[in-house]
Each structure stands twice: as C-alpha cells, then as structure tokens.
Scaffold this motif. Structure first.
Motif, PDB file in Angstrom:
ATOM      1  N   THR A 234       0.854  -1.192   0.000  1.00  0.00           N
ATOM      2  CA  THR A 234       0.000   0.000   0.000  1.00  0.00           C
ATOM      3  C   THR A 234       0.890   1.242   0.000  1.00  0.00           C
ATOM      4  OG1 THR A 234      -1.731  -1.135   1.258  1.00  0.00           O
ATOM      5  CG2 THR A 234      -1.762   1.278   1.282  1.00  0.00           C
ATOM      6  N   GLN A 235       0.633   2.152  -0.914  1.00  0.00           N
ATOM      7  CA  GLN A 235       1.410   3.395  -0.981  1.00  0.00           C
ATOM      8  C   GLN A 235       0.811   4.436  -0.045  1.00  0.00           C
ATOM      9  OE1 GLN A 235       2.192   4.913  -4.917  1.00  0.00           O
ATOM     10  NE2 GLN A 235       2.439   2.869  -5.787  1.00  0.00           N
ATOM     11  N   VAL A 236       1.670   5.065   0.743  1.00  0.00           N
ATOM     12  CA  VAL A 236       1.234   6.096   1.684  1.00  0.00           C
ATOM     13  C   VAL A 236       2.017   7.375   1.404  1.00  0.00           C
ATOM     14  CG1 VAL A 236       0.972   6.762   4.109  1.00  0.00           C
ATOM     15  CG2 VAL A 236       0.768   4.341   3.444  1.00  0.00           C
ATOM     16  N   THR A 237       1.309   8.400   0.949  1.00  0.00           N
ATOM     17  CA  THR A 237       1.953   9.692   0.710  1.00  0.00           C
ATOM     18  C   THR A 237       2.238  10.357   2.051  1.00  0.00           C
ATOM     19  OG1 THR A 237       0.900   9.994  -1.434  1.00  0.00           O
ATOM     20  CG2 THR A 237       1.687  11.974  -0.329  1.00  0.00           C
ATOM     21  N   ASP A 238       3.447  10.825   2.214  1.00  0.00           N
ATOM     22  CA  ASP A 238       3.869  11.431   3.481  1.00  0.00           C
ATOM     23  C   ASP A 238       3.056  12.682   3.795  1.00  0.00           C
ATOM     24  OD1 ASP A 238       5.531  11.875   5.741  1.00  0.00           O
ATOM     25  OD2 ASP A 238       6.659  13.359   4.589  1.00  0.00           O
ATOM     26  N   ARG A 239       2.455  12.713   4.967  1.00  0.00           N
ATOM     27  CA  ARG A 239       1.603  13.843   5.370  1.00  0.00           C
ATOM     28  C   ARG A 239       2.392  15.151   5.453  1.00  0.00           C
ATOM     29  NH1 ARG A 239       0.527  14.322  11.768  1.00  0.00           N
ATOM     30  NH2 ARG A 239       0.501  16.487  11.076  1.00  0.00           N
ATOM     31  N   PHE A 240       3.675  15.069   5.796  1.00  0.00           N
ATOM     32  CA  PHE A 240       4.467  16.287   5.962  1.00  0.00           C
ATOM     33  C   PHE A 240       4.754  16.957   4.615  1.00  0.00           C
ATOM     34  CE2 PHE A 240       5.536  13.728   9.766  1.00  0.00           C
ATOM     35  CZ  PHE A 240       5.014  14.597  10.716  1.00  0.00           C
ATOM     36  N   HIS A 241       4.819  16.166   3.540  1.00  0.00           N
ATOM     37  CA  HIS A 241       4.967  16.750   2.210  1.00  0.00           C
ATOM     38  C   HIS A 241       3.685  17.469   1.805  1.00  0.00           C
ATOM     39  CE1 HIS A 241       8.526  14.150   1.849  1.00  0.00           C
ATOM     40  NE2 HIS A 241       8.894  14.952   0.881  1.00  0.00           N
ATOM     41  N   VAL A 242       2.549  16.910   2.200  1.00  0.00           N
ATOM     42  CA  VAL A 242       1.261  17.539   1.912  1.00  0.00           C
ATOM     43  C   VAL A 242       1.158  18.867   2.657  1.00  0.00           C
ATOM     44  CG1 VAL A 242      -1.251  17.300   2.052  1.00  0.00           C
ATOM     45  CG2 VAL A 242       0.167  15.294   1.572  1.00  0.00           C
ATOM     46  N   GLN A 243       1.477  18.852   3.951  1.00  0.00           N
ATOM     47  CA  GLN A 243       1.417  20.069   4.748  1.00  0.00           C
ATOM     48  C   GLN A 243       2.412  21.119   4.257  1.00  0.00           C
ATOM     49  OE1 GLN A 243       0.784  17.475   8.723  1.00  0.00           O
ATOM     50  NE2 GLN A 243       1.337  19.586   9.115  1.00  0.00           N
ATOM     51  N   LYS A 244       3.580  20.664   3.801  1.00  0.00           N
ATOM     52  CA  LYS A 244       4.596  21.595   3.316  1.00  0.00           C
ATOM     53  C   LYS A 244       4.097  22.350   2.082  1.00  0.00           C
ATOM     54  CE  LYS A 244       9.475  21.979   2.073  1.00  0.00           C
ATOM     55  NZ  LYS A 244       9.251  22.820   0.870  1.00  0.00           N
ATOM     56  N   LEU A 245       3.358  21.667   1.215  1.00  0.00           N
ATOM     57  CA  LEU A 245       2.796  22.340   0.046  1.00  0.00           C
ATOM     58  C   LEU A 245       1.899  23.490   0.462  1.00  0.00           C
ATOM     59  CD1 LEU A 245       1.745  19.595  -2.551  1.00  0.00           C
ATOM     60  CD2 LEU A 245       3.451  21.379  -2.839  1.00  0.00           C
ATOM     61  N   ALA A 246       1.042  23.239   1.459  1.00  0.00           N
ATOM     62  CA  ALA A 246       0.129  24.281   1.943  1.00  0.00           C
ATOM     63  C   ALA A 246       0.910  25.425   2.592  1.00  0.00           C
ATOM     64  CB  ALA A 246      -0.868  23.683   2.931  1.00  0.00           C
ATOM     65  N   LEU A 247       1.924  25.088   3.379  1.00  0.00           N
ATOM     66  CA  LEU A 247       2.734  26.120   4.036  1.00  0.00           C
ATOM     67  C   LEU A 247       3.512  26.943   3.016  1.00  0.00           C
ATOM     68  CD1 LEU A 247       4.022  24.069   7.095  1.00  0.00           C
ATOM     69  CD2 LEU A 247       2.506  26.050   7.185  1.00  0.00           C
ATOM     70  N   ASP A 248       3.976  26.292   1.949  1.00  0.00           N
ATOM     71  CA  ASP A 248       4.680  27.019   0.888  1.00  0.00           C
ATOM     72  C   ASP A 248       3.749  28.018   0.204  1.00  0.00           C
ATOM     73  OD1 ASP A 248       7.025  25.700   1.395  1.00  0.00           O
ATOM     74  OD2 ASP A 248       6.850  24.282  -0.273  1.00  0.00           O
ATOM     75  N   ALA A 249       2.477  27.614   0.019  1.00  0.00           N
ATOM     76  CA  ALA A 249       1.491  28.522  -0.580  1.00  0.00           C
ATOM     77  C   ALA A 249       1.257  29.727   0.324  1.00  0.00           C
ATOM     78  CB  ALA A 249       0.181  27.769  -0.823  1.00  0.00           C
ATOM     79  N   LEU A 250       1.207  29.470   1.639  1.00  0.00           N
ATOM     80  CA  LEU A 250       1.058  30.559   2.613  1.00  0.00           C
ATOM     81  C   LEU A 250       2.249  31.510   2.551  1.00  0.00           C
ATOM     82  CD1 LEU A 250      -0.061  32.003   5.142  1.00  0.00           C
ATOM     83  CD2 LEU A 250       0.909  30.153   6.523  1.00  0.00           C
ATOM     84  N   GLN A 251       3.445  30.944   2.502  1.00  0.00           N
ATOM     85  CA  GLN A 251       4.648  31.772   2.452  1.00  0.00           C
ATOM     86  C   GLN A 251       4.720  32.575   1.146  1.00  0.00           C
ATOM     87  OE1 GLN A 251       6.637  32.384   4.877  1.00  0.00           O
ATOM     88  NE2 GLN A 251       6.181  30.752   6.320  1.00  0.00           N
ATOM     89  N   ASP A 252       4.194  32.026   0.068  1.00  0.00           N
ATOM     90  CA  ASP A 252       4.162  32.762  -1.202  1.00  0.00           C
ATOM     91  C   ASP A 252       3.350  34.048  -1.074  1.00  0.00           C
ATOM     92  OD1 ASP A 252       5.767  31.047  -2.605  1.00  0.00           O
ATOM     93  OD2 ASP A 252       4.139  29.948  -3.567  1.00  0.00           O
ATOM     94  N   ILE A 253       2.241  33.965  -0.347  1.00  0.00           N
ATOM     95  CA  ILE A 253       1.404  35.153  -0.131  1.00  0.00           C
ATOM     96  C   ILE A 253       2.168  36.189   0.691  1.00  0.00           C
ATOM     97  CG2 ILE A 253      -0.727  35.991   0.951  1.00  0.00           C
ATOM     98  CD1 ILE A 253      -1.928  33.201   0.333  1.00  0.00           C
ATOM     99  N   ARG A 254       2.854  35.717   1.740  1.00  0.00           N
ATOM    100  CA  ARG A 254       3.650  36.633   2.579  1.00  0.00           C
ATOM    101  C   ARG A 254       4.766  37.284   1.765  1.00  0.00           C
ATOM    102  NH1 ARG A 254       8.505  36.548   4.767  1.00  0.00           N
ATOM    103  NH2 ARG A 254       8.859  34.421   3.998  1.00  0.00           N
ATOM    104  N   ILE A 255       5.461  36.485   0.964  1.00  0.00           N
ATOM    105  CA  ILE A 255       6.588  36.994   0.165  1.00  0.00           C
ATOM    106  C   ILE A 255       6.101  38.025  -0.862  1.00  0.00           C
ATOM    107  CG2 ILE A 255       8.297  36.327  -1.579  1.00  0.00           C
ATOM    108  CD1 ILE A 255       8.543  33.643   0.006  1.00  0.00           C
ATOM    109  N   LYS A 256       4.934  37.778  -1.452  1.00  0.00           N
ATOM    110  CA  LYS A 256       4.378  38.727  -2.415  1.00  0.00           C
ATOM    111  C   LYS A 256       4.153  40.086  -1.753  1.00  0.00           C
ATOM    112  CE  LYS A 256       0.344  39.645  -5.282  1.00  0.00           C
ATOM    113  NZ  LYS A 256      -1.075  39.293  -5.557  1.00  0.00           N
ATOM    114  N   HIS A 257       3.574  40.059  -0.566  1.00  0.00           N
ATOM    115  CA  HIS A 257       3.356  41.312   0.172  1.00  0.00           C
ATOM    116  C   HIS A 257       4.680  41.965   0.561  1.00  0.00           C
ATOM    117  CE1 HIS A 257      -0.956  41.367   0.453  1.00  0.00           C
ATOM    118  NE2 HIS A 257      -1.013  40.156   0.989  1.00  0.00           N
ATOM    119  N   ARG A 258       5.683  41.163   0.875  1.00  0.00           N
ATOM    120  CA  ARG A 258       6.986  41.718   1.264  1.00  0.00           C
ATOM    121  C   ARG A 258       7.634  42.461   0.095  1.00  0.00           C
ATOM    122  NH1 ARG A 258      12.528  39.248   1.943  1.00  0.00           N
ATOM    123  NH2 ARG A 258      13.629  40.750   3.244  1.00  0.00           N
ATOM    124  N   TRP A 259       7.578  41.852  -1.102  1.00  0.00           N
ATOM    125  CA  TRP A 259       8.146  42.536  -2.268  1.00  0.00           C
ATOM    126  C   TRP A 259       7.413  43.842  -2.546  1.00  0.00           C
ATOM    127  CZ3 TRP A 259      12.744  41.793  -3.756  1.00  0.00           C
ATOM    128  CH2 TRP A 259      13.335  40.523  -3.746  1.00  0.00           C
TER     129      TRP A 259
END
Length: 318
Positions: free
Chosen positions: A124-149
């Motif tokens: 059974t293949q199990v996708t790592d939950r931390f990779h899933v959460q990291k994608l969401a956190l990266d999207a959050l950081q993208d919003i912050r970085i956009k405002h910073r620029w």
C-alpha cells in the motif's frame, strides 16, 4: 585522531582506505556508484526517498522502517531518480522478498509512485503527510513573500520621493518596533507554527500582521485546518475523506491561486494520502536517514570518493 597521535592526517586517511578498511577487497566496489542492494534488509514497511551524495548527484534510497535508522536500514541505494533505471535494479531482488512489503511511504513525486507500483505491487502506498502540509505552508509563504516585495517596492519609492523633495524618509513603525517590511520578513517562522507554540513577541507580531494583511490570516487558518485533520488521531479514514472534501471547498472559496494548485496536487494523490489514516505512517524515517547521510557527508567535509563514502555508509547502516 591523527592530530591526537601526532600523525599526518592525509597519510592516515590513505592508510585506512587502502589497508585497514578492507575497501580494496569490497566485492560491490565495481558497481557501487550505480547500485547497491541488500535484499536481506527488506521488511514489511519501507520508505523510499532521494538524497544528494556529491555535487548535487541524486541517489534513490530504500530503507526499512523497522531498523529505525540503525544497522539493517538500507535496502537499496541506486544512482538517479529515473523510474525505469531504479526499478530495473530493484527488480533484481527476488519476487518472494519484494512481495513481503505491505506498506511503502513516499513523497508526492510521480517517479517514486511508479517505482513503488512496479517493484512492490502488493504494498500500500502512503503519501507522506508532511509533504502535503509543506505544500500548503509554501502557498502561505508565497502570499507573505508577495506582500513583502510590494512593501520593499513601496519603501523604495517613498525614499526616492523624500530625496527628490529634500526630505528625510522616516518609515512607519508598529507598536512592536517593526516597519512594514520588517514585519513581513520577521513573520516567516511564526507562520510555520501553531498559535499554541508562539512566543509572546510572536503573538504580538502575528496580531499586527493579521490586522494589516487579512489574506495572510485567512491562508494561515486554512493551513492550520489541514494540520488539524492530520493531527487528530481519533479521525478514521472515512471521516478524513469528508473533512478533506470540506477543506477543498474552503480552498476553492478562498480564491487563492497557490492554494488551488495545492488542492489539485492533493486530489491527484488522494487515495495514497488517505492511506495515512490506516496506520498513521509517515516518511519521517527516510527523512531522518537522509539527515544522517548529510551529517555523515559534512563530517568528512564532502564526498571526494563516492565508492569509499558508500562503503563506509553501508558498514554502519546496511
């Protein structure tokens, strides 16, 4: 050791490699750079991941979770991440051993999924939950970085205007002493944490940040809801399916383009992500092992001889 005994370090290293370590008699030396297999280390639960050994060259490493990063951990080390190349080497392991694998944890890369499907068809293949959460956190950081620029650009324009008018530019500061540019830069780490883990200063900074940028607050809440789904150990697979569906709906309604990309990535790996809720298995063992490899590499100030590095690595972990 050489310094302690007053010896020449390079000479001692050569003596160890050529005479004391049995490296010259190593049977796998001829193909070590390309592949190393240890079928005897296969267990019911495996992890598969990639790691850079030297100059960014990637190797695919399969590890046995039961060994917990100690002796007997390494099942295979194969050069590259190309599915057909890695699978070609793993298929050298007898079917009887590969069919013993019941579960394999991996990241969201399609190549890893294809390798797992080809070589461990009964697992059974199990996708790592931390990779899933990291994608969401990266999207959050993208919003912050956009405002910073945007804040940096605005400050640059304000400085130019002040100079043109022979005025001294004084940036607006908030109650905690941050300027807008500093607020966005210094908020990076608090957005990775839950509110319960914020320090007093981070709580104050977060309050100011969310007042100034409601979209960052909204994105942060979305990330925390995803984290809560995974952290709740009482949630069954069926309940997780429903909660993730509701999370998808909230992402769609949010209007955040980056989060829609995250949602699409999750939907493509939906079944393997839900498999996490069967045994709560993650790829943490593989990530931990990769960290040990990197520390081992740093201890010897890089990898000059890949074969000798792999030889030392398998003496400890295979």
């Amino acid at each position: 050791m050489a310094g302690f005994y007053g010896l020449n370090g390079k000479k001692l290293q050569r003596q160890f490699k050529d005479y004391l370590s049995d490296f010259k008699q190593w049977k796998e030396k001829s193909h070590a750079k390309d592949w190393l297999l240890f079928p005897e280390n296969i267990g019911k639960q495996l992890s598969i991941d990639e790691v850079a050994l030297s100059k960014g060259e990637l190797y695919t490493i399969v590890t046995n979770k039961k060994a917990k990063g100690k002796a007997g951990s390494i099942v295979a080390i194969i050069a590259g991440t190309k599915a057909e190349d890695v699978s070609g080497e793993l298929l050298k392991i007898p079917n009887s051993k590969r069919n013993k694998v019941k579960e394999i944890t991996l990241d969201m890369a399609n190549t890893m999924k294809l390798i797992a499907k080809t070589c461990f068809p009964k697992a059974t293949q199990v996708t790592d939950r931390f990779h899933v959460q990291k994608l969401a956190l990266d999207a959050l950081q993208d919003i912050r970085i956009k405002h910073r620029w945007e804040a940096i650009d605005q400050e640059n324009n304000d400085v130019k205007d002040a100079k043109n008018n022979n005025n001294t530019y004084t940036p607006i500061t908030f109650s905690n002493g941050d300027t807008l540019k500093q607020l966005l830069a210094r908020s990076r780490y608090l957005l990775y944490k839950t509110q319960a883990n914020w320090t007093t200063k981070q709580k104050i900074r977060a309050q100011i940040l969310f007042e100034q940028f409601p979209d960052i607050r909204k994105a942060y809440v979305i990330c925390q809801k995803l984290r809560t789904i995974f952290n709740n150990r009482l949630i069954t697979k069926a309940v997780a399916y429903t909660k993730l569906a509701k999370w998808f709906k909230e992402v769609e309604d949010s209007g955040f383009k980056a989060f829609n990309i995250v949602a699409n990535s999750i939907s493509l790996n939906y079944q393997s992500i839900l498999n996490y809720f069967d045994n709560r298995s993650t790829n943490a063992a593989a990530e931990s092992f990769n960290a040990k490899v990197k520390a081992f590499r740093a201890q010897f100030r890089g990898v000059r001889n890949v074969e000798f590095f792999l030889f030392r690595l398998i003496q400890i972990f295979a």
